[in-house]
Design a protein around this motif. Structure first.
Motif, PDB file in Angstrom:
ATOM      1  N   HIS A  38     -42.890  26.555  44.921  1.00 12.53           N
ATOM      2  CA  HIS A  38     -42.374  25.219  45.198  1.00 12.53           C
ATOM      3  C   HIS A  38     -40.938  25.136  44.694  1.00 12.53           C
ATOM      4  O   HIS A  38     -40.668  25.463  43.532  1.00 12.53           O
ATOM      5  CB  HIS A  38     -43.244  24.169  44.484  1.00 12.53           C
ATOM      6  N   ILE A  40     -37.447  22.470  44.752  1.00 17.98           N
ATOM      7  CA  ILE A  40     -36.848  21.168  45.047  1.00 17.98           C
ATOM      8  C   ILE A  40     -35.371  21.286  44.714  1.00 17.98           C
ATOM      9  O   ILE A  40     -35.006  21.499  43.550  1.00 17.98           O
ATOM     10  CB  ILE A  40     -37.494  20.053  44.201  1.00 17.98           C
ATOM     11  N   VAL A  51     -36.417  21.225  50.450  1.00 17.56           N
ATOM     12  CA  VAL A  51     -37.666  21.565  49.782  1.00 17.56           C
ATOM     13  C   VAL A  51     -38.294  22.768  50.477  1.00 17.56           C
ATOM     14  O   VAL A  51     -38.245  22.906  51.701  1.00 17.56           O
ATOM     15  CB  VAL A  51     -38.679  20.389  49.762  1.00 17.56           C
ATOM     16  N   LEU A  53     -42.040  24.726  50.188  1.00 20.50           N
ATOM     17  CA  LEU A  53     -43.378  24.618  49.615  1.00 20.50           C
ATOM     18  C   LEU A  53     -44.308  25.597  50.306  1.00 20.50           C
ATOM     19  O   LEU A  53     -44.337  25.680  51.540  1.00 20.50           O
ATOM     20  CB  LEU A  53     -43.915  23.193  49.786  1.00 20.50           C
ATOM     21  N   ARG A  82     -35.457  13.847  43.104  1.00 22.70           N
ATOM     22  CA  ARG A  82     -36.435  13.774  44.188  1.00 22.70           C
ATOM     23  C   ARG A  82     -35.770  14.182  45.490  1.00 22.70           C
ATOM     24  O   ARG A  82     -34.606  13.864  45.733  1.00 22.70           O
ATOM     25  CB  ARG A  82     -36.969  12.340  44.291  1.00 22.70           C
ATOM     26  N   SER A  85     -40.628  13.429  49.499  1.00 26.49           N
ATOM     27  CA  SER A  85     -41.758  13.057  48.630  1.00 26.49           C
ATOM     28  C   SER A  85     -41.921  14.023  47.460  1.00 26.49           C
ATOM     29  O   SER A  85     -42.866  13.890  46.682  1.00 26.49           O
ATOM     30  CB  SER A  85     -43.060  13.035  49.440  1.00 26.49           C
ATOM     31  N   HIS A  86     -40.999  14.967  47.309  1.00 32.33           N
ATOM     32  CA  HIS A  86     -41.111  16.010  46.286  1.00 32.33           C
ATOM     33  C   HIS A  86     -40.257  15.637  45.077  1.00 32.33           C
ATOM     34  O   HIS A  86     -39.086  15.265  45.227  1.00 32.33           O
ATOM     35  CB  HIS A  86     -40.655  17.353  46.847  1.00 32.33           C
ATOM     36  N   SER A  87     -40.822  15.753  43.887  1.00 28.55           N
ATOM     37  CA  SER A  87     -40.095  15.340  42.696  1.00 28.55           C
ATOM     38  C   SER A  87     -40.306  16.315  41.546  1.00 28.55           C
ATOM     39  O   SER A  87     -41.339  16.984  41.447  1.00 28.55           O
ATOM     40  CB  SER A  87     -40.536  13.940  42.254  1.00 28.55           C
ATOM     41  N   PHE A  98     -44.201  18.186  38.309  1.00 30.33           N
ATOM     42  CA  PHE A  98     -43.811  18.367  39.712  1.00 30.33           C
ATOM     43  C   PHE A  98     -44.863  17.682  40.587  1.00 30.33           C
ATOM     44  O   PHE A  98     -46.062  17.758  40.303  1.00 30.33           O
ATOM     45  CB  PHE A  98     -43.750  19.851  40.061  1.00 30.33           C
ATOM     46  N   TRP A 100     -45.721  16.203  44.928  1.00 29.26           N
ATOM     47  CA  TRP A 100     -45.358  16.007  46.325  1.00 29.26           C
ATOM     48  C   TRP A 100     -46.528  15.357  47.039  1.00 29.26           C
ATOM     49  O   TRP A 100     -47.679  15.437  46.602  1.00 29.26           O
ATOM     50  CB  TRP A 100     -44.972  17.327  46.995  1.00 29.26           C
ATOM     51  N   GLU A 102     -47.575  14.977  51.110  1.00 29.42           N
ATOM     52  CA  GLU A 102     -47.407  15.099  52.550  1.00 29.42           C
ATOM     53  C   GLU A 102     -48.753  14.865  53.221  1.00 29.42           C
ATOM     54  O   GLU A 102     -49.796  14.880  52.561  1.00 29.42           O
ATOM     55  CB  GLU A 102     -46.830  16.469  52.904  1.00 29.42           C
TER      56      GLU A 102
END
Length: 331
Positions: A38, A40, A51, A53, A82, A85-87, A98, A100, A102
């Motif tokens: 992953h 970001i 991102v 993933l 961020r 939706s990924h942080s 971490f 996310w 989806e």
């Protein structure tokens, strides 16, 4: 200088549009058969985010995403950043969170244990010259453990996994890089042994080799790296490898690995494609894992493979059945 907790939090961007900040980690829970990769990344001066993933369950399904987003000032805070939706969020004390969300994949993971203080690449060798071209402001590598939950399609998994994280900030110009023989080999078996090392060429220059090994709390820089790789019939999918790490002491460390699951990432800035393969290892009498990241491109071509070109790697985005990397199957 020792580790500072502020290094895990967002930094003030430099002036260049190529200034970036990124959090990246990979993990594998052997008992659950769940792992992944992953990343970001933000380039705030360009209002750009990216991102990457890849998560999988052996014998189940896998999910791949590689996606650009627009980011703004609201996507950065004192403790995290961020992209979509990924942080990534710093919790202090070397811990990171971490997450996310989806439609077909979600996760919430905490890097809760470090096996040593996060540190940069080598303090000897070519590392300084390389970082001046890629990440002059800062770079951290650290092995440890993550725990939390992962959802792939309709199935949820609780995991407590070995992990390795990679964090960087500063100007990054990948167009200066030639990835025709790039290798990165980083992972851990636990506090007994962790390692992070790579070989990468700058255009017009010699190969850059950097990395380190931490064994029971004692650190040694890596002076040389060879990764002898067994590819599947497509010439792209690594199914196994043996890494030979030569330490600054002259000692050679041999680490065999076996592929579990992998995916492909285009790197258009470097006119290349690389693959990441989450792999199992066994060394110093203990099982562990690593990520073998490489570009197998001696001809320096620019073709991006399709799913039909490969045997086991994930190229297409979305959910697909996990591949079987076992060379011998019971019938």
């Amino acid at each position: 200088m020792g580790y500072l907790s502020s290094w895990d939090r967002p930094h003030a961007p430099g002036r260049s549009t190529s200034w970036q900040e990124s959090d990246c980690y990979w993990f594998f829970d052997a008992s659950a058969g769940v792992g992944g990769f992953h990343r970001i990344g933000q380039s705030p001066n360009s209002m750009a985010g990216l991102v990457t993933l890849f998560v999988f369950a052996t014998g189940g399904e896998r999910y791949r995403a590689h996606r650009h987003h627009t980011v703004g000032s609201d996507d950065r805070s004192d403790v995290g950043h961020r992209v979509g939706s990924h942080s990534a969020e710093s919790l202090g004390d070397r811990r990171m969170r971490f997450a996310w969300e989806e439609v077909d994949c979600a996760g919430a993971l905490e890097f809760y244990e470090s096996f040593y203080a996060p540190r940069d690449w080598s303090t000897t060798g070519h590392s300084d010259r390389l970082m001046q071209n890629l990440n002059p402001d800062g770079h951290l590598e650290c092995s440890g453990r993550v725990r939390g939950t992962v959802r792939i399609a309709e199935r949820c998994y609780d995991i407590d996994a070995l992990a390795h994280r990679d964090r960087s900030w500063g100007e990054r110009d990948v167009s200066r890089v030639s990835m025709h023989r790039y290798r990165m080999f980083s992972g851990t078996v636990g506090p007994e042994l962790s390692f992070a090392t790579f070989l990468l060429d700058l255009k017009g220059g010699p190969p850059m080799i950097a990395g380190f090994v931490v064994r029971d709390g004692v650190e040694h820089d890596v002076r040389d790296l060879r990764v002898l790789t067994t590819f599947d019939a497509d010439g792209l999918t690594p199914v196994s490898a043996v890494a030979l790490l030569t330490l600054e002491t002259g000692e050679s460390l041999r680490i065999p690995s076996a592929g579990v699951q992998g995916f492909v990432t285009p790197v258009p800035e470097a006119q290349a494609v690389c693959s990441d393969t989450i792999s199992t290892i066994a060394v110093v009498g203990r099982p562990g894992f690593c990520d073998l990241e490489l570009s197998n491109n001696p001809g320096r071509g620019t073709y991006v493979p399709t799913q039909d070109d490969v045997t086991l790697l994930a190229v297409d985005s979305g959910v697909s059945p996990s591949a079987c990397y076992e060379l011998l199957q019971e019938r």
